[in-house]
Structures are given as C-alpha cells and as structure tokens.
Design a protein around this motif. Structure first.
Motif, short mmCIF file in Angstrom:
data_model
loop_
_atom_site.label_atom_id
_atom_site.label_comp_id
_atom_site.label_asym_id
_atom_site.label_seq_id
_atom_site.Cartn_x
_atom_site.Cartn_y
_atom_site.Cartn_z
N GLU A 153 0.86 -1.20 0.00
CA GLU A 153 0.00 0.00 0.00
C GLU A 153 0.89 1.24 0.00
OE1 GLU A 153 -2.57 -0.48 3.38
OE2 GLU A 153 -3.98 -1.71 2.26
N PRO A 154 1.66 1.43 -1.07
CA PRO A 154 2.63 2.52 -1.08
C PRO A 154 1.98 3.89 -1.20
CG PRO A 154 2.54 1.46 -3.22
CD PRO A 154 1.67 0.65 -2.31
N LYS A 155 2.64 4.86 -0.59
CA LYS A 155 2.14 6.23 -0.63
C LYS A 155 3.32 7.20 -0.77
CE LYS A 155 0.63 8.31 3.12
NZ LYS A 155 -0.23 8.73 4.25
N ILE A 156 3.18 8.13 -1.69
CA ILE A 156 4.14 9.22 -1.82
C ILE A 156 3.47 10.48 -1.28
CG2 ILE A 156 5.34 10.71 -3.47
CD1 ILE A 156 5.71 8.28 -5.25
N ASP A 157 4.13 11.12 -0.35
CA ASP A 157 3.59 12.33 0.26
C ASP A 157 4.73 13.33 0.38
OD1 ASP A 157 2.26 14.26 1.63
OD2 ASP A 157 1.52 12.96 3.24
N LEU A 158 4.92 14.16 -0.65
CA LEU A 158 6.06 15.07 -0.73
C LEU A 158 5.58 16.45 -1.16
CD1 LEU A 158 8.58 12.63 -2.41
CD2 LEU A 158 8.78 13.55 -0.09
N LEU A 159 5.84 17.43 -0.33
CA LEU A 159 5.32 18.77 -0.54
C LEU A 159 5.93 19.47 -1.74
CD1 LEU A 159 3.62 21.19 0.46
CD2 LEU A 159 5.55 21.79 1.96
N HIS A 160 7.23 19.23 -2.00
CA HIS A 160 7.95 19.99 -3.03
C HIS A 160 8.15 19.23 -4.34
CE1 HIS A 160 8.86 23.13 -0.09
NE2 HIS A 160 9.20 22.16 0.76
N LEU A 161 7.60 18.03 -4.43
CA LEU A 161 7.82 17.19 -5.61
C LEU A 161 7.23 17.83 -6.86
CD1 LEU A 161 9.07 14.41 -6.28
CD2 LEU A 161 6.76 13.45 -6.12
N LYS A 162 8.05 17.87 -7.95
CA LYS A 162 7.60 18.46 -9.21
C LYS A 162 7.54 17.45 -10.35
CE LYS A 162 9.30 23.11 -8.18
NZ LYS A 162 10.21 24.22 -8.60
N THR A 163 8.45 16.46 -10.32
CA THR A 163 8.50 15.45 -11.38
C THR A 163 8.60 14.07 -10.74
OG1 THR A 163 9.60 16.97 -12.90
CG2 THR A 163 9.75 14.62 -13.41
N CYS A 164 7.78 13.13 -11.22
CA CYS A 164 7.80 11.78 -10.64
C CYS A 164 7.60 10.74 -11.72
CB CYS A 164 6.70 11.64 -9.58
SG CYS A 164 6.64 10.01 -8.79
N GLN A 165 8.46 9.72 -11.71
CA GLN A 165 8.28 8.53 -12.53
C GLN A 165 8.19 7.35 -11.58
OE1 GLN A 165 11.38 7.67 -15.37
NE2 GLN A 165 10.50 5.72 -15.96
N TRP A 166 7.08 6.62 -11.67
CA TRP A 166 6.84 5.53 -10.73
C TRP A 166 6.35 4.31 -11.49
CZ3 TRP A 166 3.24 5.99 -5.78
CH2 TRP A 166 3.54 4.93 -4.93
N THR A 167 7.19 3.28 -11.54
CA THR A 167 6.83 2.00 -12.17
C THR A 167 6.74 0.96 -11.07
OG1 THR A 167 7.99 2.60 -14.20
CG2 THR A 167 7.47 0.28 -13.89
N VAL A 168 5.54 0.50 -10.79
CA VAL A 168 5.31 -0.45 -9.70
C VAL A 168 5.39 -1.86 -10.27
CG1 VAL A 168 3.77 -1.11 -7.82
CG2 VAL A 168 3.81 1.26 -8.62
N SER A 169 6.31 -2.67 -9.75
CA SER A 169 6.57 -3.98 -10.35
C SER A 169 5.60 -5.06 -9.88
CB SER A 169 8.01 -4.43 -10.04
OG SER A 169 8.21 -4.51 -8.64
N ASN A 170 4.92 -4.85 -8.76
CA ASN A 170 3.95 -5.84 -8.29
C ASN A 170 2.55 -5.24 -8.35
OD1 ASN A 170 4.69 -4.02 -6.23
ND2 ASN A 170 3.89 -5.38 -4.67
N ALA A 171 1.58 -5.94 -7.80
CA ALA A 171 0.20 -5.48 -7.82
C ALA A 171 -0.21 -5.04 -6.42
CB ALA A 171 -0.73 -6.58 -8.33
N PRO A 172 -0.01 -3.77 -6.08
CA PRO A 172 -0.33 -3.32 -4.72
C PRO A 172 -1.83 -3.26 -4.49
CG PRO A 172 0.24 -1.45 -6.10
CD PRO A 172 0.48 -2.69 -6.92
#
Length: 449
Positions: free
Chosen positions: A215-234
């Motif tokens: 159950e991944p979560k990204i919580d970043l106030l200053h993030l501008k660019t994101c690439q996220w490839t999830v290899s499993n099925a969360p």
C-alpha cells in the motif's frame, strides 16, 4: 604536451572522461597527469561484461585487478569530488543465478563495509552519488547504505541506487537532497514512508521496478516530477503532491488509486486494469497519455478534460480477458473537446477502426480543435483503413498534419498504395509517414516507403 596546457583545462578534460578507467591510465602516463588527476570533480567507473567474464575465467582471472580495488585506488587521493558514479554494466543483468557458482561479494557495491572505506573521506563536496549494484550478489544481502550516506553526505543533491535490497534503518534526514532514483529496488511500505519523511525537499523522484510494496504512498510537498513504475500489484497506491507538474505512473491493477496532484500538467498513466481510480480535478492538465486494457472506462475518469491539448491513447493487452466496451473515437469529443494533438497507439487505432467499420462513427461530428493526428497502423484491409482515414479528415475540419506509421510487416506495395491514395485525395494535408514495430523505435521515412 600537457606541460603546454593550463592545469585548469587539463583538470576539466580529466573530469569529463566518461569511463574513469581511462583516468587510471592517465595517472601512470605522467607525473603531471597523476598529480592533476587528484583534482578531478567526477569519477565514473563501470564494470563491463568482458571484465566480469575475464575475472571469472581460470585462464585470465589472475590478470584482472579486482573492480573494488581499482575504484579504491582512484578515489583515495581525490580531493574535490562532486560526482561519483560506480556500477555494473546493464549487460550483466543477463547473467542468471545458474551461471554463478559461488557467493562472492566482489561486485556487491552497496556493501556498507566497502562504501564506508571511502565515502566519509570524499563526501565533503559531493553533490551526486550513483551506485548500480550487481543484482545476483546484492538481492539477498540487505544493505543499510542509505543510513551511511545520510550520515555523512550533507551536501548531496542527487542520489541514485539500482539493483539492491535496501533498508532504511538508521536513515537520517537529508534536507538538501532534491533528486532521488531507486531502480529495481526491494523495499517495504514502511521504508517508503521513511523516505517521504527523511527526504522532504525532493523535487524529482524516480521509482522504477521497486518491489515489495503493498500500500505505497508518496507524500512530498515539493515534488515536481515523478516517474513511478510499480513492479507488483499493490492493494492501493496514493500520491499526495500539491506541487507536482509531471507524472509518469505505470502499475498493474491496484484496487485503489488516489491522486491528489492539483497542479499536474503532464500525466502519463499506464494501468493494466482500472478499478477504483480516483482523481481530483486537474485544472492545469495539458498533456495526457493513457494506456490501459480498460481504456474506455479509464477515459471517463477524466470528465474535466477541457484543459487537455495533447492526448495520446493506447490499449494494453490484459492477462485476464474481460468483455468490456470497445474504444471508439466518438467517445472523445465530449470529454476532451479542446485537444489539438491526438495520438493513437496500434491497439487503440485497431479498435477505433473496428468501431468505424461497424458504423460506430455515423453520428460523430469530429473533433473541432484537433490540428495534428498521429497513428500507428496495422493495415489488414486497405479499403477500410483508407475509408477510416478519410472519415477522420472529413469530420475534423481543422486537421492540417497527419502522421501515420505503418507496421514494418505490411508489404511495400500495400504501403505505397496507401500513401499515394492519401496524398492524392487530400493534397491540402501535411502528410508524414513512418514505420513501427513492437520493441523498436518508430522510424520516420520519406514518401517512397
């Protein structure tokens, strides 16, 4: 010759060497180069497949200096390092466990004992650190290298770690870090939460093939660019990033996907199966790329698509065939009325052409703003394909630029016939032609295809 060049220029040249193995050769070439090499700002050492094979061969292994030894000799006398990149070549990824007969750690580059031997001495000016490990040796050795890096690299701006099993035990806050890349990394949900907490200033985040998350979560106030490839099925996946502008997200079929990214302007979403996708209104979204086996259903999640100018769509093959609504161009106008550039991948084009053949575009009034149309064609019936192309041109009255890529396996006669009939029937259009094939880059060609 080096005596006639300014020392600052020589240092600049040595710092720009792509392979730092060349720097080692320069050190033994002359006293001047040996002295100035200690002033280089960048080290980049890569273990190639040929070096690895020589180090394993009974005939040549005694002639090969250990990779870690070479790096240690290079780094130990360096005084002004700002960038360090050490790793194994991607070609070593093709080596299987069956090819390895021992439990060596000579290329386990996230081994804390190895890094602790040199990093504390050179970390003072370090701004970029990149470590690409050897997966066969690192996958079963859990590393606390992040804790070591965070304890001494107080000026680090960019960090890249690849092919490793990482622990966040002992991780300290790194408020200066703005770029983080974790590629083919084994983590857990708690580890990702710790990364959110300890890297609060991240502006660029790349998570590629990060496994072990539920159950991944990204919580970043200053993030501008994101690439996220999830290899499993969360089970669920969430991103909370109020300043995020660009997102490339690829995942299998999470039961829940939550995106709270109100400033997003460039979004690429590849989703095998749409379940409970929940997105808040994107008032700044300009570029949208969607790939999914349930494309029609996913499209309707973007009801507020008035701002989108550039749209790219394709279908993904599903491992679980499910009967679902076919994709049709007629569904796009109401949702994306202001698109001026539309791109269809091969499966999206194929389904849209099938919809046309079955009479699904009779009431379609076209897309009034589209000026550029790009499509990947598989020409099964040239007359149907031509009729579909002419239908698009006749109903999209503002369309000026038509770029069509024909599959490489379509015979040259059919391709030439398609090109000549298109250009003759609609001479006002700017035609661009190319070829495509799965797993290869698209190629744009001249008219004489």
């Amino acid at each position: 010759m080096e005596e006639h060049l300014p020392q600052s220029l020589i240092v600049e040249v040595l710092s720009r060497l792509i392979d730092t193995a060349d720097l080692a050769r320069c050190r033994v070439a002359s006293k001047t180069l040996n002295s100035l090499s200690q002033e280089v700002r960048s080290l980049n050492l890569l273990c190639t497949l040929s070096r690895y094979l020589k180090s394993r061969s009974p005939e040549t292994k005694h002639l090969v200096t250990p990779f870690k030894t070479i790096f240690h000799n290079l780094v130990q006398n360096s005084r002004n390092l700002e960038s360090i990149s050490i790793g194994v070549d991607k070609s070593l990824g093709g080596i299987s466990y069956d090819d390895v007969e021992d439990d060596s750690d000579d290329l386990c580059l996230t081994d804390v004992r190895f890094i602790k031997d040199w990093l504390p001495r050179v970390c003072g000016h370090l701004k970029l650190l990149s470590i690409s490990d050897f997966w066969i040796q690192s996958c079963w050795r859990k590393s606390t290298v992040l804790a070591l890096i965070s304890s001494c690299c107080h000026r680090l701006l960019e960090l890249e770690v690849r092919n490793a099993w990482l622990s966040v035990d002992g991780l300290n806050p790194m408020p200066t870090l703005t770029h983080l890349t974790l590629e083919f990394i084994r983590l857990e949900d708690e580890d990702l939460l710790k990364i959110n907490e300890c890297f609060p200033s991240l502006q660029v985040l790349n998570l590629v093939g990060v496994g072990g998350l539920k159950e991944p979560k990204i919580d970043l106030l200053h993030l501008k660019t994101c690439q996220w490839t999830v290899s499993n099925a969360p089970l669920s996946l969430a991103i909370f990033a109020p300043r995020l502008l660009k997102l490339k997200l690829k995942c299998v079929k999470p039961k829940s996907l939550v995106l709270e990214t109100p400033l997003l302007s460039d979004f690429h979403l590849a989703l095998e199966k749409e379940n409970e996708v929940r997105v808040k209104e994107f008032r700044n979204l300009k570029n949208l790329q969607l790939e999914s086996s349930s494309l029609c259903s996913l499209i309707h999640k973007f009801r507020s698509g008035n701002t989108i100018k550039k749209l790219k769509l394709d279908l993904l093959k599903s491992a679980e065939p499910v009967k679902m609504k076919k994709f049709c161009l007629g569904t796009l106008l109401d949702i994306f009325p202001n698109v001026n550039s539309l791109t269809l991948g091969p499966m999206a084009w194929s389904e849209a052409e099938t919809c046309f053949r079955e009479g699904g575009l009779e009431s379609w009034s076209g897309m009034k703003e589209v000026k550029e149309f790009i499509a990947h064609l598989v020409v099964d019936d040239i007359n149907v394909t031509l009729s579909f192309i002419f239908c698009i041109l006749n109903k999209c009255t503002t369309l000026l630029d038509m770029a069509l890529l024909i599959h490489r396996e379509v015979d040259s006669g059919t391709a030439s016939n398609l090109i000549s009939r298109c250009t003759a029937d609609h001479p006002r259009i700017i035609w661009r032609w190319g070829m495509w094939k799965e797993g290869e880059e698209d190629t744009w060609v001249s008219v004489g295809i």
